[in-house]
Enzyme design. Structure first.
Site, PDB file in Angstrom:
ATOM      1  N   GLU A  31      16.084   3.787  -2.846  1.00 43.30           N
ATOM      2  CA  GLU A  31      15.031   4.027  -1.843  1.00 43.30           C
ATOM      3  C   GLU A  31      15.631   3.917  -0.453  1.00 43.30           C
ATOM      4  OE1 GLU A  31      12.317   5.783  -2.542  1.00 43.30           O
ATOM      5  OE2 GLU A  31      11.585   4.252  -3.917  1.00 43.30           O
ATOM      6  N   HIS A  32      15.208   4.793   0.429  1.00 41.11           N
ATOM      7  CA  HIS A  32      15.712   4.849   1.813  1.00 41.11           C
ATOM      8  C   HIS A  32      17.230   5.071   1.849  1.00 41.11           C
ATOM      9  CE1 HIS A  32      12.017   4.066   4.066  1.00 41.11           C
ATOM     10  NE2 HIS A  32      11.656   3.359   2.998  1.00 41.11           N
ATOM     11  N   GLY A 119      -1.258   9.755  -0.108  1.00 43.04           N
ATOM     12  CA  GLY A 119      -0.821   8.510   0.532  1.00 43.04           C
ATOM     13  C   GLY A 119      -0.403   7.454  -0.469  1.00 43.04           C
ATOM     14  N   ALA A 120      -0.082   7.861  -1.686  1.00 41.59           N
ATOM     15  CA  ALA A 120       0.266   6.897  -2.727  1.00 41.59           C
ATOM     16  C   ALA A 120       1.774   6.820  -2.955  1.00 41.59           C
ATOM     17  CB  ALA A 120      -0.441   7.260  -4.023  1.00 41.59           C
ATOM     18  N   LEU A 122       3.659   9.311  -3.770  1.00 43.08           N
ATOM     19  CA  LEU A 122       4.067  10.230  -4.847  1.00 43.08           C
ATOM     20  C   LEU A 122       4.395  11.617  -4.304  1.00 43.08           C
ATOM     21  CD1 LEU A 122       1.497   9.325  -7.639  1.00 43.08           C
ATOM     22  CD2 LEU A 122       3.751   8.380  -7.204  1.00 43.08           C
ATOM     23  N   SER A 123       4.480  11.700  -2.970  1.00 42.80           N
ATOM     24  CA  SER A 123       4.894  12.940  -2.322  1.00 42.80           C
ATOM     25  C   SER A 123       3.932  14.091  -2.490  1.00 42.80           C
ATOM     26  CB  SER A 123       6.262  13.380  -2.826  1.00 42.80           C
ATOM     27  OG  SER A 123       7.206  12.738  -2.084  1.00 42.80           O
ATOM     28  N   SER A 124       2.658  13.821  -2.300  1.00 41.12           N
ATOM     29  CA  SER A 124       1.712  14.939  -2.323  1.00 41.12           C
ATOM     30  C   SER A 124       2.059  15.911  -1.200  1.00 41.12           C
ATOM     31  CB  SER A 124       0.275  14.438  -2.188  1.00 41.12           C
ATOM     32  OG  SER A 124       0.133  13.682  -1.013  1.00 41.12           O
ATOM     33  N   ASP A 169      12.354  14.068  -1.667  1.00 42.81           N
ATOM     34  CA  ASP A 169      11.051  14.487  -2.197  1.00 42.81           C
ATOM     35  C   ASP A 169      11.005  15.990  -2.471  1.00 42.81           C
ATOM     36  OD1 ASP A 169      10.583  11.882  -1.667  1.00 42.81           O
ATOM     37  OD2 ASP A 169       9.138  12.204  -0.063  1.00 42.81           O
ATOM     38  N   TYR A 219       9.012   4.346   9.466  1.00 36.98           N
ATOM     39  CA  TYR A 219       9.993   5.156   8.731  1.00 36.98           C
ATOM     40  C   TYR A 219      11.020   5.715   9.712  1.00 36.98           C
ATOM     41  CZ  TYR A 219      11.976   8.596   5.557  1.00 36.98           C
ATOM     42  OH  TYR A 219      12.841   9.319   4.782  1.00 36.98           O
TER      43      TYR A 219
HETATM   44  C1  GLA Z   1       9.824   9.078   1.742  1.00 31.08           C
HETATM   45  C2  GLA Z   1      10.723  10.197   2.273  1.00 31.08           C
HETATM   46  C3  GLA Z   1      11.991  10.345   1.434  1.00 31.08           C
HETATM   47  C4  GLA Z   1      12.693   9.008   1.225  1.00 31.08           C
HETATM   48  C5  GLA Z   1      11.686   7.926   0.797  1.00 31.08           C
HETATM   49  C6  GLA Z   1      12.316   6.573   0.771  1.00 31.08           C
HETATM   50  O1  GLA Z   1       9.319   9.423   0.492  1.00 31.08           O
HETATM   51  O2  GLA Z   1      10.036  11.420   2.294  1.00 31.08           O
HETATM   52  O3  GLA Z   1      12.856  11.278   2.033  1.00 31.08           O
HETATM   53  O4  GLA Z   1      13.388   8.620   2.374  1.00 31.08           O
HETATM   54  O5  GLA Z   1      10.552   7.876   1.647  1.00 31.08           O
HETATM   55  O6  GLA Z   1      13.301   6.507  -0.193  1.00 31.08           O
END
Ligand code: GLA
Length: 383
Positions: A31-32, A119-120, A122-124, A169, A219
């Site tokens: 993550e990140h 906003g969960a 899950l990359s909507s 994502d 972020y």
């Molecule tokens: C969000 C961003 C991704 C990634 C994650 C954290 O989902 O869209 O690019 O940086 O946060 O891992």
């Protein structure tokens, strides 16, 4: 669901649409790390958006968001960022990217809807961007490559949603493969599909049902903090371009010059890349226990060093950590709300769900949102 969207399209616009599907994503670990040129281990899931779309001859965009019951109708040459129907910015952001590359998109009718919670984590938003650019590529026969679409979708998020996201994502949403996680090198964009043999274990998501509004500002700040760290370390080791290149020894040797928070951010990223490597090795050896330990370790770092967790996420992870049958749990995605991911034995799910309902949702008076996910194909055309 998809039938409802098609019927709505027909009743609104009176023509026959093509139909596309675009999924959300999970991330096992890493993550990140994406915007630090590191590694991620995500997968596309069986939570998805459907797009019904067809040309119109009005030189207008007519967009309808099925779940929000909201319409945007604008001339094709007026694609400014919308203040009201903010959901349509993910679509207009794509048109803007295409127009920068010299592609003109003319009249288009769209109905979009699905079951990815917004906003969960899950990359909507990536599902919106990727589904739409995929649909346009097909409807206008643009002949874009997948990676071109991924990069334009990422830039749409930067410019129309204001989040300087990495590439994880959009890459995952587009490139997902059923029953496989993607091990992605975010520097070279080399990737491999890896099996995820969980045996009797399942992937269960618990939605905090909160999204704190510092999510996007913090972020972007994290991104800058990492860049600041790289600059300081590169002052001593000129070959360094990103945190991907920095070893723990190099970071330690610059510790005096690094402000405490910057040191924490950088060491988290270095450790997270190493946890991902160890997770992959453990999965290869079927050592699920070890993989789970890495996942708990990831949460600990995100909470204490990267500081992108929140009380709600921590509480869900604490409950998971004290439940038998859970190998690993952590917050997922950008942070400050959204879901936790839990690797849980199938026999423990009912007990765990009951606990979460009692100790989290009922206490906070929030809707219950716990669900298993399966790993599926990325964005595709279904009709
Ligand atoms: C969000 C961003 C991704 C990634 C994650 C954290 O989902 O869209 O690019 O940086 O946060 O891992």
């Amino acid at each position: 669901m998809v039938q409802d969207i098609i019927s709505r399209f027909k009743s609104l616009y009176g023509s026959n649409p093509s139909v596309f599907r675009s999924p959300g994503r999970i991330n096992i670990i890493g993550e990140h790390t994406d915007y630090n040129e590191g590694f991620v281990l995500p997968a596309a899931i069986d939570r998805e958006l459907y797009f019904a779309a067809a040309h119109n001859s009005l030189n207008k965009f007519r967009f309808f968001a099925y779940d929000l019951n909201s319409t945007t109708e604008i001339p094709c040459d007026q694609i400014e960022i919308q203040k009201k129907e903010t959901w349509s910015n993910y679509l207009l952001g794509i048109v803007a990217q295409l127009s920068k590359k010299g592609f003109k998109v003319s009249g288009l009718d769209v109905v979009v809807g699905g079951n990815i919670p917004i906003g969960a984590g899950l990359s909507s938003s990536a599902a919106m961007e990727c589904g739409f650019i995929f649909a346009i590529d097909k409807l206008f026969s643009l002949g874009l490559s997948t990676i071109e679409m991924v990069k334009m979708a990422q830039m749409a998020e930067h410019e129309y949603a204001g989040v300087k996201c990495g590439i994880m994502d959009q890459f995952t949403v587009m490139q997902g493969k059923a029953d496989r996680v993607i091990k992605l090198d975010c520097r070279s964009l080399d990737f491999s599909y890896e099996p995820l043999n969980l045996g009797d274990y399942r992937i269960l998501l618990c939605n905090t049902e909160v999204k704190h509004n510092l999510a996007s500002s913090e972020y972007n700040i994290r991104r800058l903090e990492c860049e600041q760290g790289v600059k300081i370390v590169a002052g001593h080791f000129p070959e360094i371009n990103s945190l991907r290149d920095v070893s723990m020894e190099q970071l330690e040797s610059c510790r005096d010059q690094l402000p405490g928070k910057i040191y924490d951010r950088c060491s988290f990223v270095i450790e997270e890349n190493s946890r991902l490597e160890q997770t992959c090795q453990a999965l290869e050896k079927n050592d699920l226990k070890k993989a789970g330990k890495m996942i708990f370790g990831s949460h600990d770092g995100l909470k204490n060093k990267y500081e992108v967790s929140c009380r709600e996420l921590d509480l869900l992870v604490d409950i998971a950590a004290s439940t038998e049958g859970i190998l690993g749990a952590r917050m997922m995605g950008g942070g400050f709300g959204g879901c936790t991911i839990n690797i849980i034995h199938k026999d423990a799910t009912t007990y765990f769900k009951d606990r979460i309902i009692k100790e989290y949702y009922l206490k906070k008076d929030l809707p219950h949102s716990i669900f298993e996910v399966a790993i599926r194909e990325g964005t595709n055309q279904i009709q």
